[in-house]
Design a protein around this motif. Structure first.
Motif, PDB file in Angstrom:
ATOM      1  N   GLU A 149      56.980  19.889 -19.167  1.00 30.06           N
ATOM      2  CA  GLU A 149      58.277  20.563 -19.113  1.00 30.06           C
ATOM      3  C   GLU A 149      59.380  19.712 -19.730  1.00 30.06           C
ATOM      4  O   GLU A 149      60.363  20.237 -20.273  1.00 30.06           O
ATOM      5  N   PHE A 248      59.198  25.207 -15.455  1.00 27.77           N
ATOM      6  CA  PHE A 248      57.805  25.100 -15.032  1.00 27.77           C
ATOM      7  C   PHE A 248      56.896  25.703 -16.104  1.00 27.77           C
ATOM      8  O   PHE A 248      57.318  26.546 -16.881  1.00 27.77           O
ATOM      9  N   LYS A 299      52.870  20.158 -12.897  1.00 30.82           N
ATOM     10  CA  LYS A 299      54.054  20.208 -12.033  1.00 30.82           C
ATOM     11  C   LYS A 299      53.902  21.295 -10.966  1.00 30.82           C
ATOM     12  O   LYS A 299      54.168  21.056  -9.783  1.00 30.82           O
ATOM     13  N   LEU A 300      53.466  22.490 -11.368  1.00 30.88           N
ATOM     14  CA  LEU A 300      53.238  23.563 -10.396  1.00 30.88           C
ATOM     15  C   LEU A 300      52.027  23.257  -9.521  1.00 30.88           C
ATOM     16  O   LEU A 300      52.031  23.531  -8.316  1.00 30.88           O
TER      17      LEU A 300
END
Length: 334
Positions: A149, A248, A299-300
């Motif tokens: 991101e 995201f 990240k998610l």
């Protein structure tokens, strides 16, 4: 989690029918979905609606009767529906997402992908709604994957540029918003042309004619139901934690060219694929495409958010209604 409202229903009894008023449960969590008539929007609406959310979808030319008809370029209409509904979450799926169309209709596309998105973000902030803006892997040039991101965008075509400008407009007007970048989508289509993946099915099925298929661009086909689930999970996480915001990434994890997707589709339906011809040269017509814009989704994943449907499973469920030779249905599904 639910409230009560009155609803009129028709009750049939022997010899007559009567109109009665009944109590119905209305979930307290409210979500507004733009572009609800589109490929992704339909899946997002269904996902929230089936998981204890009061979902309202809006569209334009195809909205009625299921969804609200809202012109996103009419700021009064946008203001009114948000003020009336008071959503906790808005998932902004509406966009012009066909790169070659964008190149020929630049001004109109900029109005929808950028101006309307910035206004929606401002209206969402006005009622404290969490906005999820759906963006694209095409904000990257595809030269140095996988992309986090935080990596610098460098879109190669006007579609990627308008979506990147839309991201900036959203975050400038609503610092609590989220941007969700996703790649090529497929799923339950109303017609094969609705997805750049499913559109290949006729070429796969009609094996009496050779078909050239791109074997240059690396893609990560992603099921719309998975993206819809991620949107819901992200929304529910945000309602518990206001720090959930920003950019995201979500994507399928099977790397395929369109040629490889077509071969996988053929395999899923026990169809021949020898008539499919891989073309390894970069495309010379249409908008420029990134070679490999793979998205890093860690990240998610670190937040415990995600869902991935295996491509062969998802594509079989999506395409079987369009199978020309009905005899194959017996061998595949029975």
């Amino acid at each position: 989690m639910v409230g009560r409202e009155k609803e009129l229903k028709i009750r049939f009894v022997p010899g007559q029918c009567e109109l009665v008023e009944e109590d119905v449960d209305i979930p307290n969590r409210r979500v507004l979905i733009t572009g609800a008539t589109g490929l992704l929007g339909r899946a997002v609406y269904k996902e929230f609606n089936e998981n204890n959310w009061h979902a309202v979808g809006c569209g334009y030319s195809r909205a009625r009767p299921k969804f609200e008809r809202v012109n996103l370029l009419n700021f009064v209409e946008v203001h009114d529906i948000i003020q009336d509904f008071q959503p906790h979450v808005i998932v902004h799926c509406a966009a012009e997402r066909r790169p070659d169309v964008v190149e020929s209709q630049a001004d109109a596309v900029s109005q929808l992908n950028v101006t309307a998105s910035g206004n929606l973000a401002k209206e969402a902030a006005g009622v404290g709604a969490f906005l999820i803006y759906i963006s694209t892997d095409y904000v990257f040039d595809g030269t140095n994957p996988p992309y986090k991101e935080s990596d610098a965008p460098n879109p190669l075509n006007l579609y990627g540029k308008t979506k990147l400008e839309g991201e900036k407009a959203v975050l400038e007007n609503n610092e609590g918003a989220a941007v969700l970048r996703i790649p090529i989508l497929y799923g339950e289509v109303e017609n094969l042309e609705e997805s750049a993946v499913t559109v290949m099915f006729d070429k796969v099925q009609f094996s009496n004619k050779s078909a050239n298929m791109d074997h240059w661009q690396q893609r990560f086909p992603t099921n719309i139901n998975d993206v819809a689930s991620v949107c819901r999970q992200l929304s529910e996480k945000r309602m518990l934690d206001p720090s959930i915001k920003g950019t995201f990434h979500w994507s399928g994890n099977e790397q395929m060219t369109k040629y490889e997707m077509a071969c996988a589709i053929a395999d899923a339906f026990n169809l021949p694929s020898s008539h499919l011809r891989p073309i390894t040269d970069s495309p010379v017509v249409g908008a420029l495409r990134p070679r490999n814009a793979q998205l890093d989704c860690s990240k998610l994943e670190m937040l415990g958010i995600g869902q991935r449907t295996p491509f062969r499973v998802g594509i079989r469920a999506s395409l079987w209604p369009f199978l020309v030779d009905k005899r194959w249905r017996q061998t595949v599904f029975h």
